[in-house]
Motif scaffolding. Structure first.
Motif, PDB file in Angstrom:
ATOM      1  N   ARG A   4       0.829  -1.156  -0.128  1.00 51.01           N
ATOM      2  CA  ARG A   4       0.081   0.060  -0.063  1.00 51.01           C
ATOM      3  C   ARG A   4       0.811   1.403   0.170  1.00 51.01           C
ATOM      4  O   ARG A   4       0.359   2.275  -0.193  1.00 51.01           O
ATOM      5  CB  ARG A   4      -0.817  -0.053   1.318  1.00 51.01           C
ATOM      6  N   PHE A   5       2.144   1.224   0.344  1.00 49.38           N
ATOM      7  CA  PHE A   5       3.155   2.329   0.098  1.00 49.38           C
ATOM      8  C   PHE A   5       4.172   2.140  -0.895  1.00 49.38           C
ATOM      9  O   PHE A   5       4.208   1.199  -1.297  1.00 49.38           O
ATOM     10  CB  PHE A   5       3.680   2.392   1.618  1.00 49.38           C
ATOM     11  N   LEU A  48       2.745   5.174   8.779  1.00 50.99           N
ATOM     12  CA  LEU A  48       2.360   3.927   9.715  1.00 50.99           C
ATOM     13  C   LEU A  48       1.164   3.078   8.955  1.00 50.99           C
ATOM     14  O   LEU A  48       0.306   3.735   8.484  1.00 50.99           O
ATOM     15  CB  LEU A  48       2.300   4.297  10.935  1.00 50.99           C
ATOM     16  N   PHE A  49       1.193   1.723   9.336  1.00 55.59           N
ATOM     17  CA  PHE A  49       0.148   0.987   8.991  1.00 55.59           C
ATOM     18  C   PHE A  49      -1.239   1.471   9.650  1.00 55.59           C
ATOM     19  O   PHE A  49      -2.377   1.422   9.004  1.00 55.59           O
ATOM     20  CB  PHE A  49       0.476  -0.370   9.067  1.00 55.59           C
ATOM     21  N   ASN A  50      -1.096   2.134  10.656  1.00 55.58           N
ATOM     22  CA  ASN A  50      -2.241   2.363  11.674  1.00 55.58           C
ATOM     23  C   ASN A  50      -2.483   3.903  11.360  1.00 55.58           C
ATOM     24  O   ASN A  50      -3.242   4.430  12.151  1.00 55.58           O
ATOM     25  CB  ASN A  50      -2.110   1.926  13.035  1.00 55.58           C
TER      26      ASN A  50
END
Length: 203
Positions: free
Chosen positions: A4-5, A34-36
């Motif tokens: 996703r990044f 960050l994932f969150n």
């Protein structure tokens, strides 16, 4: 599955060279998504910069044999069973060279072989937690009967012994742990998965 990044999700805040000799060490300061959600604090990491390389698996599909080289690798002196490792042919890509040029050159310099055919398989990072090094992985169709002797460049202080093994013997050395360096393990496992297709096409 795509991540996703991408590069746009990193903010490079600074980069400086800590050491420059035969190899180079750089320090990166950066932030990343960050994932969150949100952004990380500032992260500092040292990166071992040694350039990019080529690794070549010399394989004879007629005799079903592989050609490996043996040379001393002093970084594994303390932790390895022996600092003399069985490896695939490999070399660094110098400025102005293509990886294909390097594959042909190193095959001749390290094993005394000329490729009858040379095919790129894929690319992989050697140890992305600490170094930027990327390998271009090729397999070369060779005549194993021509592989013999000691090779290497004197001005690079190379002392390289050539070995010819059956594909199955080399594979069993991976399974037993006798062959324990990453690029050679990757190459021989790839060969074990694909040799039947290679033999059908080239033998």
């Amino acid at each position: 599955m795509d991540s996703r990044f991408n590069r746009n999700d990193v903010q490079l805040l600074g980069k400086k060279t800590l050491y420059k000799g035969f190899f180079k060490m750089d320090e990166y300061r950066f932030k990343h998504r960050l994932f969150n959600g949100g952004w990380s604090d500032v992260v500092s990491r040292e990166v071992f910069e040694r350039g990019h390389a080529v690794v070549v698996l010399p394989y004879d599909p007629i005799s079903d044999q592989v050609v490996l080289i043996e040379q001393i690798r002093i970084p594994v002196l303390d932790s390895g069973k022996t600092p003399w490792l069985l490896e695939l042919v490999a070399g660094m890509i110098d400025c102005g060279e293509t990886s294909l040029d390097v594959a042909h050159r190193e095959l001749q310099e390290e094993a005394g072989l000329c490729a009858q055919a040379l095919m790129k398989v894929n690319e992989f990072f050697s140890s992305p937690g600490g170094t930027s090094e990327r390998f271009d992985f090729y397999w070369a169709k060779v005549s194993a009967a021509e592989a013999k002797g000691v090779h290497g460049l004197d001005h690079e202080q190379e002392d390289i012994q050539v070995h010819v093994l059956s594909r199955e013997e080399a594979y069993q050395m991976v399974i037993s742990g006798r062959i324990d360096n990453a690029s050679t393990v990757i190459g021989l496992l790839w060969l074990q998965l694909n040799y039947q297709d290679i033999v059908k096409q080239y033998a």
